[in-house]
Write a protein that holds these residues in place. Sequence first.
Motif, PDB file in Angstrom:
ATOM      1  N   ASP A   1     -33.656   5.203 -21.919  1.00 41.82           N
ATOM      2  CA  ASP A   1     -33.213   4.442 -21.082  1.00 41.82           C
ATOM      3  C   ASP A   1     -33.034   2.609 -20.803  1.00 41.82           C
ATOM      4  OD1 ASP A   1     -33.314   6.473 -19.089  1.00 41.82           O
ATOM      5  OD2 ASP A   1     -34.818   5.759 -17.868  1.00 41.82           O
TER       6      ASP A   1
ATOM      7  N   GLU B   1     -28.852   1.020 -21.204  1.00 42.81           N
ATOM      8  CA  GLU B   1     -28.562   0.040 -20.171  1.00 42.81           C
ATOM      9  C   GLU B   1     -28.344  -1.286 -21.239  1.00 42.81           C
ATOM     10  OE1 GLU B   1     -28.024  -1.926 -17.427  1.00 42.81           O
ATOM     11  OE2 GLU B   1     -28.363  -0.332 -17.563  1.00 42.81           O
TER      12      GLU B   1
ATOM     13  N   MET C   1     -24.167   9.758 -14.734  1.00 38.43           N
ATOM     14  CA  MET C   1     -25.262  10.153 -14.829  1.00 38.43           C
ATOM     15  C   MET C   1     -26.619   9.080 -14.847  1.00 38.43           C
ATOM     16  SD  MET C   1     -24.832  13.636 -16.130  1.00 38.43           S
ATOM     17  CE  MET C   1     -24.548  13.057 -17.673  1.00 38.43           C
ATOM     18  N   LYS C   2     -28.087  10.036 -14.144  1.00 38.09           N
ATOM     19  CA  LYS C   2     -29.059   8.867 -14.369  1.00 38.09           C
ATOM     20  C   LYS C   2     -29.685   8.622 -16.108  1.00 38.09           C
ATOM     21  CE  LYS C   2     -33.559   7.906 -11.843  1.00 38.09           C
ATOM     22  NZ  LYS C   2     -34.287   8.085 -10.807  1.00 38.09           N
ATOM     23  N   HIS C   3     -29.776   9.359 -16.825  1.00 40.27           N
ATOM     24  CA  HIS C   3     -30.194   9.622 -17.988  1.00 40.27           C
ATOM     25  C   HIS C   3     -28.647  10.194 -19.399  1.00 40.27           C
ATOM     26  CE1 HIS C   3     -34.169   8.691 -16.417  1.00 40.27           C
ATOM     27  NE2 HIS C   3     -34.197   9.753 -15.417  1.00 40.27           N
TER      28      HIS C   3
ATOM     29  N   ARG D   1     -23.787   4.200 -18.652  1.00 39.61           N
ATOM     30  CA  ARG D   1     -23.846   3.643 -17.485  1.00 39.61           C
ATOM     31  C   ARG D   1     -22.105   2.682 -16.450  1.00 39.61           C
ATOM     32  NH1 ARG D   1     -30.193   2.256 -17.756  1.00 39.61           N
ATOM     33  NH2 ARG D   1     -31.119   4.001 -17.725  1.00 39.61           N
TER      34      ARG D   1
ATOM     35  N   ASN E   1     -22.242   1.753 -13.499  1.00 37.86           N
ATOM     36  CA  ASN E   1     -23.023   1.156 -12.011  1.00 37.86           C
ATOM     37  C   ASN E   1     -22.003  -0.685 -11.828  1.00 37.86           C
ATOM     38  OD1 ASN E   1     -25.292   2.773 -13.436  1.00 37.86           O
ATOM     39  ND2 ASN E   1     -25.795   2.522 -11.444  1.00 37.86           N
TER      40      ASN E   1
ATOM     41  N   LEU F   1     -27.657  11.271  -3.963  1.00 37.83           N
ATOM     42  CA  LEU F   1     -27.488  11.385  -5.134  1.00 37.83           C
ATOM     43  C   LEU F   1     -27.358  13.352  -5.055  1.00 37.83           C
ATOM     44  CD1 LEU F   1     -31.134   9.308  -7.055  1.00 37.83           C
ATOM     45  CD2 LEU F   1     -27.946   9.436  -7.089  1.00 37.83           C
TER      46      LEU F   1
ATOM     47  N   GLY G   1     -28.602  14.078 -10.569  1.00 40.72           N
ATOM     48  CA  GLY G   1     -28.595  12.334 -10.555  1.00 40.72           C
ATOM     49  C   GLY G   1     -27.563  11.101 -10.086  1.00 40.72           C
ATOM     50  N   ILE G   2     -26.986  11.899  -9.774  1.00 36.44           N
ATOM     51  CA  ILE G   2     -25.359  10.909  -9.658  1.00 36.44           C
ATOM     52  C   ILE G   2     -25.015  10.508  -8.162  1.00 36.44           C
ATOM     53  CG2 ILE G   2     -22.659  10.948 -10.316  1.00 36.44           C
ATOM     54  CD1 ILE G   2     -22.991  13.117 -12.536  1.00 36.44           C
TER      55      ILE G   2
END
Length: 230
Positions: A26, A30, A58-60, A64, A66, A119, A123-124
């Motif tokens: 992760d 990032e 997605m979280k993984h 990203r 965000n 979510l 995890g989206i």
Amino acid sequence: MSTQAAFALKASLRKSMLRTLKGMSDGEVEKQSQAVFRILLDQPFFKEAKSIGCYLSMKHGELRTNGIVDHILKRGSTLYTPFIPPPPSRSPEAQRSSSSQDMRMLRLYSSSDLERCPLDKWGILDPGETRNDVEGEDREDVMNRSSPPLDLILVPGVAFDEECNRLGRGKAYYDRFLLSYTSKRPSPLLVALALSPQILEASERVPTTEHDFRLDGVISPEGVVWREKK
């Protein structure tokens, strides 16, 4: 190359690349996501875009978005994000109908709207079809006649090559959306966001068929690659 052979090669590459992405920490995802964000911020096409489509990550194992999404909202540009409607029923007919789950692009309105998104199972963040910041108001669909034309779509994917070909996740959501959208309006600029491992070696190519759209450019931590116009 036959369509059947292309699909087999796509499946093999997809499986291999998803395994690679799953193995990324992760922290590294990032770090690379921040690098791509900084490059994107410097691009004139991004600075000038008034209406933008961008996926929620997605979280993984995926670059990203965000920071990108938050930046677009705070600067006041119009933002649309993908929405996949749930199937209307579990009947065999509904399951066979791809149109029942065609991707839509719905407007995300504000930071408070974004912050209240739940979510989904991947995890989206899932904005849903109604606003989170104004009670009882439906989200604007980018296909509405009154919606502003898209200047830019920031596209996800599994793998990309130096000719700006894209391998998706195999559901053809973006292919069908763009076919529908461009039948009524001019095509927006299509730029993919990629982690470093997703860019194939110079000698390798993403297998393609006649129904696959091509990107205008790809941004990775190494910089921007543009498709040569013929």
